[in-house]
Design an enzyme around this catalytic site. Structure first.
Site, mmCIF file in Angstrom:
data_model
loop_
_atom_site.group_PDB
_atom_site.id
_atom_site.type_symbol
_atom_site.label_atom_id
_atom_site.label_comp_id
_atom_site.label_asym_id
_atom_site.label_seq_id
_atom_site.Cartn_x
_atom_site.Cartn_y
_atom_site.Cartn_z
ATOM 1 N N GLU A 144 -0.377 54.931 46.421
ATOM 2 C CA GLU A 144 1.161 55.205 46.648
ATOM 3 C C GLU A 144 2.099 56.288 45.590
ATOM 4 O O GLU A 144 2.996 55.832 44.897
ATOM 5 C CB GLU A 144 1.996 54.097 46.617
ATOM 6 C CG GLU A 144 1.852 53.185 47.829
ATOM 7 C CD GLU A 144 2.623 51.915 48.139
ATOM 8 O OE1 GLU A 144 3.142 51.473 47.171
ATOM 9 O OE2 GLU A 144 2.622 51.190 49.092
ATOM 10 N N GLU A 324 -2.498 49.132 53.639
ATOM 11 C CA GLU A 324 -1.849 47.732 53.124
ATOM 12 C C GLU A 324 -0.855 47.188 54.229
ATOM 13 O O GLU A 324 0.113 47.957 54.672
ATOM 14 C CB GLU A 324 -1.280 47.871 51.922
ATOM 15 C CG GLU A 324 -2.078 48.484 50.866
ATOM 16 C CD GLU A 324 -1.313 48.599 49.604
ATOM 17 O OE1 GLU A 324 0.029 48.148 49.466
ATOM 18 O OE2 GLU A 324 -1.718 49.483 48.476
HETATM 19 C C1 GAL Z 1 2.379 48.425 47.558
HETATM 20 C C2 GAL Z 1 1.389 48.679 46.497
HETATM 21 C C3 GAL Z 1 0.293 47.669 46.005
HETATM 22 C C4 GAL Z 1 1.323 46.441 45.909
HETATM 23 C C5 GAL Z 1 2.005 45.912 47.303
HETATM 24 C C6 GAL Z 1 2.873 44.684 47.285
HETATM 25 O O1 GAL Z 1 3.425 49.094 47.387
HETATM 26 O O2 GAL Z 1 0.451 49.885 46.857
HETATM 27 O O3 GAL Z 1 -0.362 47.740 44.923
HETATM 28 O O4 GAL Z 1 2.106 46.432 44.924
HETATM 29 O O5 GAL Z 1 3.124 47.087 47.414
HETATM 30 O O6 GAL Z 1 3.794 44.460 48.364
#
Ligand code: GAL
Length: 639
Positions: A144, A324
């Site tokens: 990110e 994610e």
């Molecule tokens: C994203 C990040 C992850 C984790 C996640 C939690 O922004 O890439 O590592 O922190 O959020 O929601």
């Protein structure tokens, strides 16, 4: 194409003796991909040049041996503490001039040459060790970019880097002074080494100074990523991916995407609704446990376009994933409700319907320690299934029945430009003018009419496949897009083509597109309580422009000013509210033969090349063509 599911996993967080069971449960759940490694630096190189990769070798063996494909992340978002002893000045510096401290993540400055070497070094060690590993089937660079407001750093390294970048771009300080209009307040330079970063000025910095700094900062992200890609590519043929964010415009994703094989993004629908989206309190309450009904789709569409920047044959877009996917409450938004039962399934299907190849849930097991211990996973901290697990398994079963959902080309295109986002950030002219908001408002209106939308980059040269193109808020047009728009059925504006590349007002004043005889002669921004009523019963909010020229007037404001002018190519001289966007777009769809619908609040459509998908984001059942769809329900029918 066969769609797949994945999950994000942190072997370094768990005792080694449970890895095999975790892997077996992943496979049983229908998961085929597992992403690991992206924060593990301190366990792989506990002190400089002392390596302990044996555990990662075993983790990859266990996961791969169970039949999972590994996505290996480079760990550069989390440089360990010893790195600061080696490079004390590598920390990013905030706009107030304070170094951003150690103790979380993303504390590096993209401009710091020493850290850039460290990033290449650790990436090379990863790539040499795992580039040919049969279980490592994809790579992720860093994690990110931009997260936690980290694209722009006001460090000494950035100052030096910016000065060199300016010297290369302008070649002489005379050229820079002229491009920026530095005569204005005696801001002229005679040495690039005197140009400071545009923070800590007494009143607002000069807009092109800001814009060039934003361009420079974006270029540093592109370079940082490219350096990792070059190293990884030398050792593997596996695809290279980055996981982008939601509502993030601080770097040019199309340019980063051009160096990668697959775009991906991290989708947290409920967190985003609460912490970064526009919406009335009623809207936010209605969609509290579902997320905004258009936010996910907007990002799916933009990242499909970013994936295409990486060079992809598919006409409707490139390769992209959700890296994610929120499975339950997150920890980081102001308020963190749980999803409605069914949403972890709906979000996955919505991504597939927009062309995602893979959706990975974040994360496998909820961590009982550290910053994200309140963030749900597919498993609870005690390893029992969390609520999203059953939904993940359901998606896996359903995918077996419906494996192919190809991406259809849309009738409507929306052009999005990161540079314009920076331009308007540098010079909003009204507190509410923001590129993402404007583009998203247009996009939401398309979705309320049930339209598929393709998002396109600003260098697009051919719009002939689209029945309608929207290009709101593009500060300055590339030559290719200018030519393409002059041939297209399009609605551009407000603010489109009203500046030159230095954010100055061009002569002749814009827009300057062949076939559209109109000029923006005056601009007004308005507070939220003010509006400009239109003759069709609609209204402009936030922004309106005064036009002059011979283009035919299609719509006027009640005070007699042209509101939309033009023939096939039209200019919109304000910021419509939502019902007005709907009226304008419905009329354009009718005119250009684009089938559309009037959808109830929360019901959304997406057509693939074979199926129509219907998603119910509302908290109550809604009907589609006589079929009742439960809250969080997904329905599909052949087209
Ligand atoms: C994203 C990040 C992850 C984790 C996640 C939690 O922004 O890439 O590592 O922190 O959020 O929601």
């Amino acid at each position: 194409m066969k769609r797949t599911l994945g999950v994000c996993y942190y072997p370094e967080h768990w005792p080694e003796d449970i890895w095999a069971d975790d892997a077996a449960r992943m496979v049983k759940a229908g998961i085929s991909w597992v992403r690991i490694g992206e924060f593990a630096w301190s366990r792989l190189e506990p002190s400089p040049e002392v390596f302990t990769f044996d555990w990662l070798d075993r983790a990859i063996d266990v996961l791969g041996g169970a039949g999972l494909k590994v996505i290996l992340g480079t760990p550069t978002a989390t440089p360990p503490r010893w790195m600061l002893d080696k490079h004390p000045d590598m920390l990013a510096v905030d706009e107030q001039g304070n170094p951003r401290g150690f103790g979380s993540r993303r504390h590096y400055c993209f401009s710091h040459r020493g850290y850039r070497e460290e990033s290449k070094r650790i990436t090379r060690i990863f790539a040499e060790r795992y580039g040919k590993n049969p279980h490592v089937a994809a790579w992720q660079t860093d994690n990110e970019y931009a997260c936690h407001d980290t694209t722009r750093s006001y460090s000494y390294a950035a100052t030096e880097g910016f000065q060199n970048w300016l010297a290369q771009k302008y070649q002489s300080t005379d050229a820079l002074n002229s491009a920026w209009g530095n005569v204005f307040w005696s801001m002229e330079y005679d040495d690039f080494a005197d140009v400071a970063l545009p923070n800590l000025t007494v009143t607002e910095p000069n807009h092109p100074h800001l814009l060039d700094f934003y361009r420079y900062s974006s270029d540093m992200v592109v370079e940082f990523n490219r350096e990792q890609v070059d190293v990884i590519r030398a050792h593997t043929d596996a695809p290279i991916i980055h996981n982008y964010m939601g509502r993030e415009t601080s770097f040019d994703h199309f340019k980063v995407g051009a160096d990668l094989d697959i775009a991906s993004w991290d989708s947290y629908p409920i967190g985003f609704l609460s912490d970064r989206l526009d919406g009335t309190p009623d809207h936010k309450l209605r969609f509290l446990r579902q997320g905004d009904p258009d936010n996910q789709a907007f990002h799916h569409d933009i990242y499909r376009a970013v994936g295409r920047a990486g060079g992809n044959p598919s006409p409707a877009g490139g390769r992209w994933w959700v890296m994610e996917q929120q499975p339950g409450p997150v920890n980081w938004a102001p308020y963190n409700p749980a999803p409605l039962p069914g949403m972890a399934r709906l979000w996955a299907w919505e991504a597939f319907a927009h062309g995602a190849e893979t959706v990975c849930y974040f994360r496998w097991r909820q961590a009982p320690f550290a910053q994200e211990q309140m963030h749900a996973g597919l498993l609870r901290p005690d390893s029992a299934d969390a609520p999203a697990m059953a939904e993940c398994m359901q998606v896996a079963e359903e995918m077996a029945e419906l494996p192919n959902v190809g991406t259809a080309r849309a009738d409507v295109a929306l052009v999005f430009d990161y540079e314009s986002a920076w331009g308007w950030e540098a010079q909003p002219q009204g507190a509410d003018f923001n590129m993402f908001r404007l583009a998203f408002a247009a996009y939401r209106a398309c979705r309320r009419l049930g339209l598929n939308v393709d998002i396109l980059p600003p260098d697009t040269a051919d719009l002939s496949a689209y029945k309608l193109t929207l290009a709101p808020g593009l500060m300055h047009l590339s030559a290719t897009l200018r030519a393409a728009l002059s041939q297209a059925n399009a609605l551009i504006g407000p603010r489109t083509d009203t500046k030159d590349e230095n954010l100055s007002i061009p002569t002749p004043m814009g827009p300057n597109i062949a076939g559209l005889d109109t000029t923006v002669t005056l601009t007004e921004s308005l507070p939220p309580q003010a509006s400009v009523p239109l003759e069709n019963g609609g209204q402009f909010l936030h922004w309106r422009e005064h036009l002059e020229g011979d283009a035919p007037v299609q719509l006027r404001s009640t005070d007699g000013h042209p509101a939309i002018v033009g023939d096939t190519l039209r200019y919109l001289a304000g910021w419509p509210d939502d019902p007005t966007w709907d009226m304008i777009l419905r009329a354009l769809c009718d005119e250009h033969g684009i089938p559309h619908h009037t959808l109830p609040d929360g019901l959304r459509l997406r057509d693939t090349d074979t199926h129509r998908f219907v998603f119910n984001y509302a908290p109550e059942p809604l009907a589609w063509n006589g079929t009742e769809i439960a809250p969080a329900g997904v329905h599909w029918e052949p087209l």
